[in-house]
Structures are given as structure tokens and as C-alpha cells.
Design an enzyme around this catalytic site. Structure first.
Site, PDB file in Angstrom:
ATOM      1  N   ARG A 131       0.910  -1.215   0.229  1.00 23.66           N
ATOM      2  CA  ARG A 131       0.055   0.079  -0.048  1.00 23.66           C
ATOM      3  C   ARG A 131       0.891   1.212   0.084  1.00 23.66           C
ATOM      4  NH1 ARG A 131      -3.104  -3.357   3.457  1.00 23.66           N
ATOM      5  NH2 ARG A 131      -4.824  -4.298   2.511  1.00 23.66           N
ATOM      6  N   LYS A 153       2.834  11.586 -11.211  1.00 20.91           N
ATOM      7  CA  LYS A 153       1.893  10.691 -11.914  1.00 20.91           C
ATOM      8  C   LYS A 153       2.802   9.641 -12.398  1.00 20.91           C
ATOM      9  CE  LYS A 153      -1.096  13.776 -14.560  1.00 20.91           C
ATOM     10  NZ  LYS A 153      -1.430  14.164 -15.849  1.00 20.91           N
ATOM     11  N   GLU A 195       8.601  18.059 -25.099  1.00 19.14           N
ATOM     12  CA  GLU A 195       8.066  18.407 -23.948  1.00 19.14           C
ATOM     13  C   GLU A 195       8.476  19.707 -23.327  1.00 19.14           C
ATOM     14  OE1 GLU A 195       5.362  16.587 -22.505  1.00 19.14           O
ATOM     15  OE2 GLU A 195       5.681  14.717 -22.841  1.00 19.14           O
ATOM     16  N   LYS A 237       7.346  22.439 -14.010  1.00 20.44           N
ATOM     17  CA  LYS A 237       6.548  21.511 -13.747  1.00 20.44           C
ATOM     18  C   LYS A 237       6.412  21.626 -11.919  1.00 20.44           C
ATOM     19  CE  LYS A 237       4.961  17.188 -14.236  1.00 20.44           C
ATOM     20  NZ  LYS A 237       5.241  16.026 -15.029  1.00 20.44           N
ATOM     21  N   GLU A 247      -4.228  17.393 -10.515  1.00 17.56           N
ATOM     22  CA  GLU A 247      -4.887  17.765 -11.896  1.00 17.56           C
ATOM     23  C   GLU A 247      -6.417  18.082 -11.570  1.00 17.56           C
ATOM     24  OE1 GLU A 247      -3.086  15.715 -15.341  1.00 17.56           O
ATOM     25  OE2 GLU A 247      -5.086  15.973 -16.275  1.00 17.56           O
ATOM     26  N   ARG A 251      -2.989  21.800 -13.880  1.00 19.89           N
ATOM     27  CA  ARG A 251      -2.004  20.840 -14.345  1.00 19.89           C
ATOM     28  C   ARG A 251      -2.265  20.112 -15.591  1.00 19.89           C
ATOM     29  NH1 ARG A 251       0.781  16.139 -10.823  1.00 19.89           N
ATOM     30  NH2 ARG A 251       1.933  14.965 -12.449  1.00 19.89           N
ATOM     31  N   ASN A 255      -1.007  18.955 -20.487  1.00 13.84           N
ATOM     32  CA  ASN A 255      -1.501  17.896 -21.497  1.00 13.84           C
ATOM     33  C   ASN A 255      -1.828  18.348 -22.834  1.00 13.84           C
ATOM     34  OD1 ASN A 255      -1.558  15.641 -19.439  1.00 13.84           O
ATOM     35  ND2 ASN A 255      -3.721  16.536 -18.885  1.00 13.84           N
ATOM     36  N   HIS A 258      -1.633  16.048 -25.893  1.00 16.22           N
ATOM     37  CA  HIS A 258      -1.627  14.683 -25.360  1.00 16.22           C
ATOM     38  C   HIS A 258      -2.881  13.919 -25.932  1.00 16.22           C
ATOM     39  CE1 HIS A 258       1.779  16.149 -23.480  1.00 16.22           C
ATOM     40  NE2 HIS A 258       2.255  14.738 -23.141  1.00 16.22           N
ATOM     41  N   HIS A 262      -1.812  10.656 -27.298  1.00 17.80           N
ATOM     42  CA  HIS A 262      -2.141   9.586 -26.767  1.00 17.80           C
ATOM     43  C   HIS A 262      -3.018   8.605 -27.814  1.00 17.80           C
ATOM     44  CE1 HIS A 262      -1.272  10.772 -22.404  1.00 17.80           C
ATOM     45  NE2 HIS A 262      -0.242  10.612 -23.136  1.00 17.80           N
ATOM     46  N   HIS A 275       6.844   8.603 -27.552  1.00 19.23           N
ATOM     47  CA  HIS A 275       5.780   9.297 -26.818  1.00 19.23           C
ATOM     48  C   HIS A 275       5.966  10.801 -27.147  1.00 19.23           C
ATOM     49  CE1 HIS A 275       3.214  11.011 -24.003  1.00 19.23           C
ATOM     50  NE2 HIS A 275       4.142  11.768 -23.312  1.00 19.23           N
TER      51      HIS A 275
HETATM   52  P1  NAD Z   1      11.760   5.501 -22.335  1.00 18.32           P
HETATM   53  O1  NAD Z   1      11.630   5.284 -20.630  1.00 18.32           O
HETATM   54  O2  NAD Z   1      11.154   4.274 -23.032  1.00 18.32           O
HETATM   55  O3  NAD Z   1      13.069   5.696 -22.730  1.00 18.32           O
HETATM   56  C1  NAD Z   1      13.681   5.879 -24.135  1.00 18.32           C
HETATM   57  C2  NAD Z   1      14.631   4.687 -24.546  1.00 18.32           C
HETATM   58  O4  NAD Z   1      15.784   5.355 -24.106  1.00 18.32           O
HETATM   59  C3  NAD Z   1      14.534   3.551 -23.982  1.00 18.32           C
HETATM   60  O5  NAD Z   1      14.871   2.664 -24.976  1.00 18.32           O
HETATM   61  C4  NAD Z   1      15.599   3.247 -22.994  1.00 18.32           C
HETATM   62  O6  NAD Z   1      16.198   2.045 -22.585  1.00 18.32           O
HETATM   63  C5  NAD Z   1      16.465   4.344 -23.588  1.00 18.32           C
HETATM   64  N1  NAD Z   1      17.304   4.960 -22.516  1.00 18.32           N
HETATM   65  C6  NAD Z   1      16.857   5.623 -21.364  1.00 18.32           C
HETATM   66  N2  NAD Z   1      18.071   6.242 -20.863  1.00 18.32           N
HETATM   67  C7  NAD Z   1      18.968   6.035 -21.518  1.00 18.32           C
HETATM   68  C8  NAD Z   1      20.223   6.679 -21.372  1.00 18.32           C
HETATM   69  N3  NAD Z   1      20.854   7.290 -20.603  1.00 18.32           N
HETATM   70  N4  NAD Z   1      21.087   6.258 -22.407  1.00 18.32           N
HETATM   71  C9  NAD Z   1      20.966   5.372 -23.490  1.00 18.32           C
HETATM   72  N5  NAD Z   1      19.748   4.783 -23.341  1.00 18.32           N
HETATM   73  C10 NAD Z   1      18.753   5.110 -22.770  1.00 18.32           C
HETATM   74  O7  NAD Z   1      10.797   6.899 -22.809  1.00 18.32           O
HETATM   75  P2  NAD Z   1      10.598   8.225 -22.257  1.00 18.32           P
HETATM   76  O8  NAD Z   1      10.764   8.970 -23.431  1.00 18.32           O
HETATM   77  O9  NAD Z   1      11.761   8.407 -21.218  1.00 18.32           O
HETATM   78  O10 NAD Z   1       9.569   8.109 -21.433  1.00 18.32           O
HETATM   79  C11 NAD Z   1       8.236   8.176 -22.149  1.00 18.32           C
HETATM   80  C12 NAD Z   1       7.177   7.416 -21.190  1.00 18.32           C
HETATM   81  O11 NAD Z   1       7.048   8.535 -20.305  1.00 18.32           O
HETATM   82  C13 NAD Z   1       6.043   7.373 -21.740  1.00 18.32           C
HETATM   83  O12 NAD Z   1       5.460   6.251 -21.293  1.00 18.32           O
HETATM   84  C14 NAD Z   1       4.875   8.620 -21.290  1.00 18.32           C
HETATM   85  O13 NAD Z   1       3.632   8.242 -21.086  1.00 18.32           O
HETATM   86  C15 NAD Z   1       5.563   8.735 -19.972  1.00 18.32           C
HETATM   87  N6  NAD Z   1       5.438  10.162 -19.211  1.00 18.32           N
HETATM   88  C16 NAD Z   1       5.070  10.199 -17.959  1.00 18.32           C
HETATM   89  C17 NAD Z   1       4.851  11.388 -17.445  1.00 18.32           C
HETATM   90  C18 NAD Z   1       4.490  11.708 -16.048  1.00 18.32           C
HETATM   91  O14 NAD Z   1       4.113  12.438 -15.599  1.00 18.32           O
HETATM   92  N7  NAD Z   1       4.525  10.446 -15.338  1.00 18.32           N
HETATM   93  C19 NAD Z   1       4.985  12.530 -18.362  1.00 18.32           C
HETATM   94  C20 NAD Z   1       5.587  12.479 -19.565  1.00 18.32           C
HETATM   95  C21 NAD Z   1       5.600  11.260 -20.040  1.00 18.32           C
HETATM   96  N1  GLY Z   2       2.815  15.145 -17.879  1.00 21.39           N
HETATM   97  C1  GLY Z   2       1.551  15.648 -17.494  1.00 21.39           C
HETATM   98  C2  GLY Z   2       1.491  15.661 -16.216  1.00 21.39           C
HETATM   99  O1  GLY Z   2       2.382  15.439 -15.257  1.00 21.39           O
HETATM  100  O2  GLY Z   2       0.577  16.391 -15.604  1.00 21.39           O
END
Ligand code: NAD
Ligand code: GLY
Length: 382
Positions: A131, A153, A195, A237, A247, A251, A255, A258, A262, A275
């Protein structure tokens, strides 16, 4: 090293930003002691589990192990396959099982080392295991440094849509070591830029001008330019999250692009577009929709489009059936019973939330061909 704070009372936490923070010596000393403090609260040995992916483990796990004064082989670690298509319920389950296998208890710690996929999955597991246990975000992509590691998030994708399961669960610390970006693929780096452009587009015209003026340095991944973008983005942020953690208001502006993005990602089964790339296309579609509804000028749409193109990002959607995209949009979390909610804008830096956007206008944007909207050439950029 720079320190920013996410002001959320007892759930507040620092964001540490700098180059070589994970290195065992030199300017990373402060971060090192912060990390050790997290790993050893009150001086008591603290169990932890590192969650990472295969690419990040290869490049950066040894440095993290060194930081925690362990041999990599002695650091309990779960290495997941890399990529958005692995942000699944199955891998969420694997993390929970690994927590149990590592003997983690309520006062123990998960460490997310990786991009947004790892951060979202590990964060959701931290929110759920017993939890809720503490977790740290150590983002290693530009996208994770400027966005996903901050704000709490967490989540995963379901077959029906993107990020449809998840929780708000804040980390105890975000440590962004910008030197980890030197191993990041160029395409992934560019995806993170989308972003950064988003913060400028929703509320910071001066950041937009800075991006336009510094395209060359940004494209060269100049260390100073990268540090500036990470700091400015985290500042935006942190401020938005402090105002609206769950949100209920502001917040949602984060998006921008998005809802379109999405739907594209889901329609492509999370393969083919990154993404950040989907967000870039989605922001241009949101700007187009704003112009079409008479809310914003075509010139601002074109300036956004030009900046994204100059940063090497895609701006035109791949050809997909409009009905399939509409189906995914209807399940988007931002859709209400009475209709679709979109983040639209009145121009650069002036985003707002629009409810009950007419479906026909959205359909028109989804079916639109590529290209700029302005009557003449778009604005010059530096
Ligand atoms: P990811 O985590 O898939 O990383 C991208 C690629 O880069 C992967 O293949 C990974 O193995 C590689 N990689 C990572 N760091 C590396 C490094 N330093 N050197 C070499 N390779 C490396 O993708 P991302 O773009 O980081 O994140 C996208 C995700 O984030 C999506 O799922 C999206 O929905 C999510 N997201 C979440 C929020 C939130 O607020 N929680 C906000 C924006 C995006
Ligand atoms: N990336 C959108 C949020 O964190 O709210």
C-alpha cells in the site's frame, strides 16, 4: 549542482540537477550524500530494489551502485525490457514480485533508474507495494528529466489505452544527472525536446523565444543549453504540481497535444512513434484545432510547427483511420461524459482548457493533410 523543490508539504521533495551527479567523486558529492541518506535513513540499513531497463542498466547501473557503495552484483536490481510496449500490467506485476523477492518492507525503497517508462512503472509499483513505499526517481532521458520524473504521476498502458491505470505517488527525491544523456540516442533526445516546447507553448513565450534563438545549441546537445532546458522545465513542472497536485485545474495544461498524441500512440500499438514525437504532432494538431475554432492565429500554429521541425521532430501524423483515433480519444482520461476536453491555446504561451469541443472540428483536424496554415511564409527562426 542546482536544487529546486517541489513544495507539497510533507510530500515535498528536492529535484537535484547537474552533470556527473552519479559519479563517485567530484561535484556529485551533495547528491551522493542525499542518495545515501535516502538509502540509509537514520543510519539504519535500508533495503532497496533498483528497477531499470536493459539499455540503462548497461550504461548507468554501475555508477548508481557505486553511489550507493555497493558492487553492482550486490545491488538488488530488476532489469526490464526497454520501450513503451513494455509499460504493461505484466511488468508492473514483475516489479511487485521482485519487491517481495527482495524482502522489501514498508519502510524500504524502490529506485527508478531510467526513462519515463521505468519511472511510471516503478512509481506505480511503489504506490501499490504494501500500500505504498518510498521511491526515488533517477531519470536518464531528457523527457524524464524535464517531465515524467517530477510530479508523481505513475502508471501503465492497458490494451484499451495509454496510462489508463496508475496512481499519484510522489517520489522522495529526483536526481537528474545530465551526463547520463550522453549515451542517449539522438532520436530519444529530440523526443524529450517536445516536452520542453510544451512548457513554452502553454505559458512561457520567453522560453519559446529562447528555444527559437538557440536551435543550433539545442540540436548539438550543448551541455549549457541542456542544463538550462532541464532547469526551466522542472521549475515550470514543480510550480504547476505544487498548485494542483491531482490535476483538478492548471495541471491539465501539461496535457497540451496529449489527447491527440495518446490516441496516435495507442492506434499504433505503442510502436512506431515515440511518446515525445506523438506529443509534437499532437501539439500541432491542438494548435490547428485552435485556429480552426477561431481562437488563435494561423501564424502561431506555423511558428510552433517550424520550431518543432527545426528541432528534428515530426509534426504530421501518420495516415490512420480517423475512426480508430476517435475511438481511442473517447477513452482518454481527459474526456468527460459530455464530450472531449482539449487543451487549446490563444497563441504562444496562452493555453487553456476547453470543454465540449465540437466532434466535427476534431474530426476535421484528424483528417487534415500536412502543412502550414499561414497565408505567407512562416516566421523566420534563428
Ligand atoms: P523510455 O523510458 O522508453 O526511454 C526511451 C529509450 O531510451 C528506452 O529505450 C531506454 O532504454 C533508453 N534510455 C533511457 N535512458 C538512456 C540513457 N541514458 N542512455 C541510453 N539509452 C537510454 O521513454 P521516455 O521518453 O523517457 O518516457 C516516455 C514515457 O514517459 C511514456 O510512457 C509517457 O507516457 C511517460 N510520461 C510520463 C509522464 C508523467 O508525468 N508521469 C510525463 C511525460 C511522459
Ligand atoms: N505530464 C503531465 C503531468 O505530469 O501532469
Amino acid at each position: 549542482m542546482n536544487r529546486l523543490d517541489v513544495a507539497l508539504g510533507e510530500r515535498g521533495y528536492p529535484i537535484l540537477i547537474g552533470a556527473d551527479l552519479l559519479a563517485a567523486s567530484g561535484p556529485g558529492q551533495d547528491a551522493l550524500s542525499d542518495l545515501q541518506l535516502c538509502a540509509v535513513p537514520g543510519g539504519q540499513p535500508h533495503r532497496c530494489l533498483v528497477v531499470t531497463d536493459e539499455n540503462v542498466a548497461r550504461h548507468h547501473l554501475p555508477a548508481l551502485a557505486g553511489c550507493l557503495q555497493r558492487a553492482p552484483s550486490e545491488l538488488p536490481t530488476l532489469v526490464l525490457p526497454a520501450g513503451e510496449q513494455h509499460k504493461t500490467l505484466a511488468n508492473f506485476g514483475r516489479i511487485l514480485d521482485a519487491c517481495a523477492a527482495a524482502g522489501l518492507r514498508r519502510d524500504d525503497l524502490l529506485i527508478a533508474l531510467g526513462g519515463g517508462v521505468i519511472g511510471d512503472l516503478a512509481g506505480f509499483a511503489a504506490a501499490s507495494y504494501m500500500r505504498g513505499i518510498d521511491f526515488l526517481q533517477i531519470p536518464t532521458t531528457l523527457l524524464a528529466m524535464v517531465d515524467s520524473s517530477v510530479g508523481g504521476k505513475t502508471g501503465l498502458n492497458l490494451a484499451a489505452g495509454k496510462n489508463l491505470a496508475g496512481a499519484f505517488w510522489q517520489p522522495r527525491l529526483v536526481l537528474a544527472d545530465t551526463a547520463t544523456l550522453t549515451t542517449l540516442d539522438r532520436r530519444e533526445y529530440r523526443a524529450g525536446l517536445a516536452e520542453v516546447v510544451k512548457y513554452a507553448a502553454i505559458g512561457d513565450p520567453s522560453l519559446f523565444e529562447w528555444l527559437v534563438a538557440n536551435v543550433a545549441a539545442i540540436n548539438a546537445a550543448d551541455a549549457g543549453a541542456v542544463a538550462w532546458m532541464v532547469e526551466q522545465s522542472c521549475r515550470h513542472k514543480a510550480a504547476i504540481v505544487a498548485r494542483d497536485e491531482r490535476e483538478h485545474g492548471d495541471r491539465a495544461l501539461l496535457n497540451l497535444g496529449h489527447t491527440f498524441g495518446h490516441a496516435l500512440e495507442a492506434a499504433l500499438d505503442y510502436q512506431g512513434l515515440l511518446h515525445g514525437e506523438a506529443v509534437a504532432i499532437g501539439m500541432v494538431q491542438a494548435a490547428r484545432l485552435s485556429t480552426q475554432l477561431g481562437l488563435a492565429s494561423a501564424a502561431d500554429h506555423d511558428r510552433l510547427r517550424t520550431l518543432l521541425v527545426d528541432l528534428g521532430l515530426p509534426v504530421d501524423p501518420p495516415a490512420l483511420p480517423v475512426e480508430r483515433l476517435e475511438h481511442h480519444m473517447a477513452l482518454d482520461k481527459k474526456a468527460s461524459r459530455s464530450g472531449l476536453r482539449f487543451v487549446l491555446w490563444r497563441g504562444i504561451g496562452e493555453a487553456f482548457i476547453a470543454t465540449d469541443v465540437p466532434a466535427e472540428a476534431v474530426r476535421e483536424v484528424l483528417g487534415a493533410g500536412p502543412g502550414a496554415l499561414g497565408p505567407g511564409p512562416s516566421q523566420p527562426n534563428g
